[in-house]
Scaffold this motif. Structure first.
Motif, PDB file in Angstrom:
ATOM      1  N   ILE A 299     -92.576 -57.132 -14.086  1.00  0.00           N
ATOM      2  CA  ILE A 299     -92.017 -56.164 -15.227  1.00  0.00           C
ATOM      3  C   ILE A 299     -92.020 -56.935 -16.488  1.00  0.00           C
ATOM      4  CG2 ILE A 299     -89.856 -55.117 -16.027  1.00  0.00           C
ATOM      5  CD1 ILE A 299     -89.314 -54.586 -13.084  1.00  0.00           C
ATOM      6  N   GLN A 300     -92.564 -56.571 -17.676  1.00  0.00           N
ATOM      7  CA  GLN A 300     -92.713 -57.230 -18.763  1.00  0.00           C
ATOM      8  C   GLN A 300     -91.222 -56.995 -19.743  1.00  0.00           C
ATOM      9  OE1 GLN A 300     -95.393 -58.904 -19.960  1.00  0.00           O
ATOM     10  NE2 GLN A 300     -95.998 -58.752 -17.783  1.00  0.00           N
ATOM     11  N   ILE A 301     -90.588 -58.099 -19.757  1.00  0.00           N
ATOM     12  CA  ILE A 301     -89.333 -57.985 -20.539  1.00  0.00           C
ATOM     13  C   ILE A 301     -89.253 -59.261 -21.213  1.00  0.00           C
ATOM     14  CG2 ILE A 301     -88.119 -56.757 -18.775  1.00  0.00           C
ATOM     15  CD1 ILE A 301     -86.865 -59.329 -17.654  1.00  0.00           C
ATOM     16  N   ASP A 302     -88.417 -59.133 -22.434  1.00  0.00           N
ATOM     17  CA  ASP A 302     -87.882 -60.052 -23.365  1.00  0.00           C
ATOM     18  C   ASP A 302     -86.778 -60.578 -23.250  1.00  0.00           C
ATOM     19  OD1 ASP A 302     -88.446 -61.986 -25.450  1.00  0.00           O
ATOM     20  OD2 ASP A 302     -88.119 -60.457 -27.107  1.00  0.00           O
ATOM     21  N   ASP A 303     -86.457 -61.251 -21.958  1.00  0.00           N
ATOM     22  CA  ASP A 303     -84.914 -61.671 -21.726  1.00  0.00           C
ATOM     23  C   ASP A 303     -85.172 -63.066 -21.016  1.00  0.00           C
ATOM     24  OD1 ASP A 303     -81.773 -60.388 -21.835  1.00  0.00           O
ATOM     25  OD2 ASP A 303     -82.523 -61.681 -20.033  1.00  0.00           O
ATOM     26  N   THR A 304     -84.669 -64.211 -21.717  1.00  0.00           N
ATOM     27  CA  THR A 304     -85.087 -65.273 -21.054  1.00  0.00           C
ATOM     28  C   THR A 304     -84.323 -65.535 -19.834  1.00  0.00           C
ATOM     29  OG1 THR A 304     -85.373 -66.074 -23.100  1.00  0.00           O
ATOM     30  CG2 THR A 304     -84.755 -67.769 -21.283  1.00  0.00           C
ATOM     31  N   ILE A 305     -82.868 -65.133 -19.513  1.00  0.00           N
ATOM     32  CA  ILE A 305     -82.015 -65.513 -18.475  1.00  0.00           C
ATOM     33  C   ILE A 305     -82.595 -64.549 -17.353  1.00  0.00           C
ATOM     34  CG2 ILE A 305     -79.747 -64.831 -17.667  1.00  0.00           C
ATOM     35  CD1 ILE A 305     -78.541 -65.532 -20.611  1.00  0.00           C
TER      36      ILE A 305
ATOM     37  N   HIS B  25     -89.695 -59.735  -5.004  1.00  0.00           N
ATOM     38  CA  HIS B  25     -89.770 -60.705  -6.250  1.00  0.00           C
ATOM     39  C   HIS B  25     -90.882 -60.384  -7.246  1.00  0.00           C
ATOM     40  CE1 HIS B  25     -90.195 -64.453  -8.147  1.00  0.00           C
ATOM     41  NE2 HIS B  25     -91.233 -64.492  -7.679  1.00  0.00           N
ATOM     42  N   GLU B  26     -92.043 -60.241  -6.513  1.00  0.00           N
ATOM     43  CA  GLU B  26     -93.290 -60.256  -7.395  1.00  0.00           C
ATOM     44  C   GLU B  26     -93.292 -58.803  -8.332  1.00  0.00           C
ATOM     45  OE1 GLU B  26     -96.221 -60.412  -4.293  1.00  0.00           O
ATOM     46  OE2 GLU B  26     -96.414 -62.457  -4.484  1.00  0.00           O
TER      47      GLU B  26
ATOM     48  N   ALA C  63     -83.764 -53.310 -14.263  1.00  0.00           N
ATOM     49  CA  ALA C  63     -84.521 -53.159 -13.193  1.00  0.00           C
ATOM     50  C   ALA C  63     -85.102 -54.301 -12.441  1.00  0.00           C
ATOM     51  CB  ALA C  63     -85.999 -52.139 -13.411  1.00  0.00           C
ATOM     52  N   ALA C  64     -85.362 -55.284 -13.144  1.00  0.00           N
ATOM     53  CA  ALA C  64     -85.847 -56.454 -12.839  1.00  0.00           C
ATOM     54  C   ALA C  64     -84.593 -57.365 -12.344  1.00  0.00           C
ATOM     55  CB  ALA C  64     -86.433 -57.228 -14.246  1.00  0.00           C
TER      56      ALA C  64
END
Length: 779
Positions: A560-566, A554-555, A529-530
């Motif tokens: 969205i809370q995600i654990d994905d650096t890229i 964009h905001e 989604a992000a």
């Protein structure tokens, strides 16, 4: 009419050399038609000068020359003694009247003029086939040609309707009977035996030079026995079928009328006052009739028979596809009836495919898509093309279809097909389109390897397929979203990321990435989604000129809370670009630095190089040219070392060149732009080439090289893709027009640029709009 002794000897001496009629004509300066008429005895009194030219051309000597000249004198005496009171001519009364002036067919009329000229200069029978879709105006063109060109033929014009669309078309022998009566043959002299009748017809035609119009031919077998050899005669055939089995010297595919000529035809039917009172509505009626002369004639007749109606009222009726064919009816003129005749003549396989092609939303149809709908599609497509229910595209393996035939096919699909089978075919087609579109887009992906599938096997074929089938896969995506096929939608939207960088328009990608974001949300995948929201924000700020909407999207992605650096790095990347569009240069630099750091931490070199390039652009905007050049050069160097993609390299070269030019390094900037253009052209990337030309034009303009700058900016304008680039290009071209002393051109460009400004909502565009308005008011 028989030959004469002079004609027989002329043929003998020509054959003895030997020479064809065309070769003797070239030797003597006489026309081929004149030589043919003398040999057949049609010219009974050749002039002395003509005879002398023939003597020389045939190399006649002494006794032969004297004898030949004497025969010519004898022919002139016979001609005086036997000349009838009135010359024989075939009556042209069989021609239907011209009820309305032929409109919009000037080019086709010129071609028919050429066909007639070819016939008069040839000793061979000339056949011209005019073919086209039902309602395209074939008969009207042929009848007009008969009235206009008949006088060019010694024995006039003969017209015969072969009734090829009737349940029982004329047989060849019945057609020959009617033609013999047109030739003036007494009924009692016409044989009862069909073969004898055809033989008499051929002998009669052989002695005549006519324009023979055979209208509405059913097929080759119907007309072939009627094509007797007759030098100087032109046989003009019209048919819904292409009649590929005939050895026709000329072929004319009657295309539908373009919009302007469609309005002209409406004007000819209704009169100018009605059209001039509602020009926009008239344009809409012409569009909805699709350039089909029959439909336009019916629409015009409905208006003239209903003076109380406005043209807008008729346009409103035609807007409804389910009613359109019912509206296009006036007395015995019916578009639907014209289509039904051809439809009911199709074989079962072709009829099934014709109906199911209504499931293909776009006007272009490929054999690959047709094969998804029915078995044996190749044969059925050829039958539909031969029947003019499909047009043949200039691209091999593709066909075109008229809008009204699409509407008719949808009607027949509902009436004649099993609903369950239709639904299964619709789903199968949708999934095929989505699958191929996804695989085609992956040829542009820098992270996921692509797989070959059917029509797409490399980047070039993938680009071609995505462009040709754009309307079809776009509609398939909408249908999949409506059907709740979230995984199909998301997979396609994900695949389109890199392809969208250089292809397509803003509205397309707003739709695609909106659908992708919605699908990811329905599937409960936060990372996807992000990612899709990031792509959507890019489409909104870069292509649609809506930075405020882009910021809101964009905001939403950033929240969205995600654990994905890229994915987080991309969020900062797009946020940086949005802030720059909103005039927040320092905020853009800050977000750009975060993006670079995150990509570097993730070890994703493609993203890092792009982020360095974008950061340089932000620094350039903020006024720090030294660091801007430094970070952009670093991105270019890293990309070259890694052997990165050519088109990505070209994009970051353009950014570096722009900064170098601003720093006064114009030569270095030009070198980089040249390299970028070479790489873009290598991959046939027109949008990328336009970006180079745009930036080169600005550099040249700042260097005072106005002529070269104008050339580059004009070339860029047609393909400029980003939201604010077209505005800038037109504004700069207006300045160049002022410098060249062309105020009219400058005004036109400023007006166009100002109109373009209304589409975008950025601070920079608002400033430009104010400047354009001030410049227009001061002049």
């Amino acid at each position: 009419m028989g030959t004469t002794a002079f004609g027989d000897f002329l043929r003998f001496y020509r054959s003895r050399v030997p020479l064809t009629q065309e070769e003797l004509a070239e030797r003597t300066g006489l026309s081929t038609r004149a030589i043919s008429d003398m040999e057949r005895g049609r010219t009974l009194s050749p002039q002395f000068r003509t005879v002398q030219l023939l003597v020389t051309g045939l190399d006649l000597r002494d006794d032969e020359a004297a004898e030949f000249t004497a025969l010519a004198r004898a022919s002139r005496v016979v001609a005086v003694q036997q000349r009838p009171e009135a010359p024989f001519a075939v009556a042209s009364s069989s021609l239907p009247p011209v009820l309305i002036e032929l409109t919009g067919r000037e080019g086709e009329k010129q071609l028919l003029d050429g066909f007639a000229a070819d016939a008069s200069a040839s000793s061979r029978l000339q056949i011209a086939v005019v073919h086209g879709a039902p309602g395209s105006g074939k008969t009207a063109l042929a009848v007009e040609a008969g009235h206009r060109l008949g006088a060019r033929f010694a024995d006039g014009c003969v017209f015969l309707d072969l009734r090829g669309t009737d349940p029982e078309p004329l047989t060849p022998d019945r057609a020959a009977h009617r033609l013999l009566r047109s030739f003036g043959v007494d009924e009692r002299q016409i044989p009862a035996d069909p073969d004898d009748r055809l033989s008499l017809y051929r002998s009669q035609l052989r002695d005549r030079t006519v324009l023979l119009v055979l209208d509405n031919a059913a097929n080759e077998a119907q007309v072939r026995p009627l094509l007797a050899s007759s030098p100087g005669t032109l046989v003009l055939l019209t048919s819904r079928r292409i009649l590929t089995g005939l050895d026709a010297r000329h072929r004319l595919a009657l295309e539908l009328l373009p919009l302007g000529r469609s309005v002209e035809l409406l004007r000819a039917v209704t009169g100018p006052g009605r059209i001039d009172a509602e020009p926009e509505a008239a344009l809409r009626v012409a569009e909805l009739c699709g350039g089909m002369p029959l439909a336009l004639l019916i629409a015009g007749n409905r208006l003239t028979s209903r003076p109380q109606w406005t043209i807008s009222h008729l346009a409103g009726q035609l807007e409804d596809e389910r009613r359109r064919l019912s509206v296009l009816r006036a007395g015995d003129l019916q578009v639907r009836a014209a289509f039904e005749i051809s439809y009911h003549q199709l074989g079962p396989g072709a009829a099934t495919l014709f109906r199911r092609l209504a499931l293909v939303p776009g006007p272009g149809i490929s054999s690959v898509l047709a094969a998804v709908l029915t078995p044996d599609a190749e044969e059925a497509l050829e039958e539909l093309a031969d029947a003019s229910l499909l047009g043949i595209s200039e691209i091999p393996g593709r066909y075109t279809r008229h809008d009204l035939l699409h509407v008719f096919a949808a009607e027949r699909l509902e009436l004649d097909d099993d609903p369950a089978a239709v639904q299964e075919a619709r789903t199968r087609l949708r999934h095929r389109l989505l699958d191929v579109a996804t695989r085609a887009a992956l040829f542009f992906d820098h992270d996921v390897p692509a797989e070959r599938l059917g029509p797409v096997h490399d980047k070039e074929s993938a680009a071609r397929w995505l462009e040709l089938e754009l309307e079809n896969w776009r509609e398939a995506l909408k249908a999949a979203a409506e059907a709740g096929e979230h995984e199909h939608v998301l997979v396609l939207a994900q695949a389109m990321h890199w392809y969208s960088d250089m292809h397509g328009v803003g509205e397309l990608w707003r739709e695609v990435f909106s659908a992708g974001a919605d699908a990811a949300g329905e599937l409960g995948n936060a990372k996807d989604a992000a990612e899709q929201l990031n792509y959507l924000s890019w489409a909104l700020y870069a292509l649609c000129g809506r930075p405020h909407e882009a910021l809101a999207v964009h905001e939403k992605a950033a929240a969205i809370q995600i654990d994905d650096t890229i994915t987080e790095a991309w969020t900062y990347y797009y946020g940086s670009a949005i802030r720059r569009r909103l005039g927040e240069a320092q905020k853009a630099v800050e977000l750009g630095r975060r993006s670079v750091a995150l990509f570097e931490r993730a070890g994703y070199r493609i993203g890092e190089n792009l982020a360095l390039s974008l950061l340089g652009l932000m620094l350039h905007t903020a006024g720090d040219l030294t660091e801007a050049v430094e970070v952009q050069q670093r991105g270019v160097d890293q990309h070259r070392e890694a052997g990165g993609d050519d088109e990505l390299l070209s994009m970051i070269l353009i950014r570096l060149a722009t900064t170098l030019a601003a720093a006064g390094q114009v030569t270095a900037a030009q070198d980089l732009l040249d390299e970028a253009e070479t790489l873009f052209r290598k991959h046939s990337n027109t949008a990328g080439t336009a970006r180079v030309q745009h930036n080169r034009g600005l550099v040249l303009m700042d260097a005072g090289r106005f002529g070269e700058a104008r050339e580059q900016l004009r070339a860029a304008l047609g393909e400029a893709r980003l939201s604010d680039h077209r505005v800038e290009i037109m504004a700069r071209l207006a300045e160049l027009a002022d410098a060249a002393g062309d105020p009219a051109q400058a005004r036109e460009l400023r007006v166009r640029a100002l109109a373009e400004c209304d589409r975008y909502d950025t601070p920079a565009v608002r400033v430009t709009a104010a400047q354009l308005g001030a410049a227009l008011r001061s002049r």
